[in-house]
Design a protein around this motif. Structure first.
Motif, short mmCIF file in Angstrom:
data_model
loop_
_atom_site.label_atom_id
_atom_site.label_comp_id
_atom_site.label_asym_id
_atom_site.label_seq_id
_atom_site.Cartn_x
_atom_site.Cartn_y
_atom_site.Cartn_z
N SER A 195 107.01 0.44 43.68
CA SER A 195 106.81 -1.01 43.59
C SER A 195 105.60 -1.44 44.42
N ARG A 199 102.60 -3.48 42.92
CA ARG A 199 102.23 -4.76 43.54
C ARG A 199 100.75 -4.83 43.88
N SER A 259 101.91 -10.82 41.32
CA SER A 259 102.47 -9.56 41.83
C SER A 259 103.71 -9.75 42.70
N ASP A 263 106.54 -7.28 45.03
CA ASP A 263 106.61 -7.42 46.48
C ASP A 263 108.05 -7.60 46.94
#
Length: 342
Positions: A195, A199, A259, A263
């Motif tokens: 992730s 991000r 994004s 996050d």
């Protein structure tokens, strides 16, 4: 003499860059703390609001709790942003090579920004994880160091967990680097890397492409009415530092909004404590990541689907303000240092 001048230039830009990052991070850090607490403290049925998060931090840790973990983020951002802009400049240099006006297409800035964002994640991940756990601890009831001892008969909690017994402790009990490495292993410092890469790739691509587009638009606007019309961008002259910093802030806010879901997923995964024996069990049992294909690729847990955009306003405000301050203070400090040395 030429080599000395080049070294001075590098030193000036290095000092200006590091100073601007620390200054902007310090100014906007409480916003980041609020963002993190809302992300990890919210559930599908209930979102932790800002007033609750703030009152909890102040009650348990005082006003200083808003800056818990600041040093780790400041160091991580110096290295991370250095990697992001350094890789970006290297990649875009290949695109601009041979062009008379050094023009860069927004699509080229997008691809270079995505690559540089991925590198930034790898560099800054350990600092970000420790920072996040300290932020969460500032709003948690932390037990005393001897909470696992009862009449001197029980082993400390971490020792018991390393033997495969007991439940995972709260994140507030595993916040120091030594505890994290001992209990969870070195790989934990890069937890949520999927992730994180998603991000920062999305953020870097949108940030640099938007900034490039707006920068070129402002140059074209400035060139209107010039006589004779400028043939190259260099003939237009530099834009004002204030305008450039505002553009950077706007681009960062847009990129942060795009994004933010990744996050949130990263913050929530870094907040989980996973002892070594549990990681080993998952490997032995060939544990598969839950969720659909997209969620597995980007590290999003399906239980987090309804909380991915919690705290988005705080992140947009913090990122936009910090980016404006970094660019503006960097240009100002670099200009002042250069004038002093010359």
């Amino acid at each position: 003499m030429k080599e000395l001048s080049e070294n001075q230039t590098i030193a000036v830009h290095g000092i200006a860059g590091a100073g601007s990052v620390v200054f902007a991070t310090a100014f906007t850090y409480p916003l980041d703390t609020m963002k993190v607490l809302i992300q990890v403290g919210s559930t599908t049925g209930k979102q932790l609001d800002a007033a609750q998060a703030l009152s909890r931090v102040v009650f348990l840790s005082g006003n200083a709790g808003l800056y818990s973990g600041f040093g780790w983020l400041a160091v991580g951002r110096i290295f991370g942003l250095g990697a992001r802009f350094g890789v970006y400049e290297i990649l875009t240099a290949f695109s601009k090579d041979g062009r008379e006006d050094n023009y860069l297409f927004p699509s080229e800035a997008l691809l270079a920004g995505m690559a540089s964002g991925a590198i930034e994640t790898v560099v800054s991940s350990p600092f970000e994880l420790i920072k996040l756990r300290k932020q969460v601890t500032s709003a948690s009831y932390a037990p005393s160091p001897n909470f696992a001892l009862e009449n001197g008969t029980r082993k400390p909690l971490i020792a018991r967990l390393l033997n495969g017994s007991g439940k995972p402790p709260a994140v507030s009990s595993v916040r120091r680097p030594s505890d994290i490495i001992t209990l969870e292993g070195w790989s934990t410092l890069w937890r949520g890397i999927r992730s994180g890469i998603a991000r920062d790739s999305v953020f870097g691509g949108i940030f640099f492409s938007t900034w490039q587009f707006l920068h070129q638009a402002m140059l074209d606007w400035k060139a209107v009415g010039m006589n004779p019309p400028p043939r190259l961008n260099e003939d237009v002259g530099p834009l004002s530092p204030f305008t450039v910093s505002l553009t950077a802030g706007f681009s960062a806010s847009v990129a942060a909004a795009a994004s933010h879901g990744f996050d949130t997923s990263r913050s929530r995964s870094q907040c989980n404590v996973l002892p070594k024996h549990m990681s080993m069990e998952r490997k032995i049992l060939k544990w598969k990541r839950p969720g659909n294909k997209f969620e597995r690729m980007t590290g999003i847990h399906p239980l987090d689907r309804n909380v991915l955009f919690h705290g988005i306003g705080w992140r947009m405000a913090r990122t936009g303000l910090a980016s404006s301050m970094i660019v503006g203070s960097y240009l100002f400090v670099a200009d002042q240092l250069t004038s002093i040395l010359t």
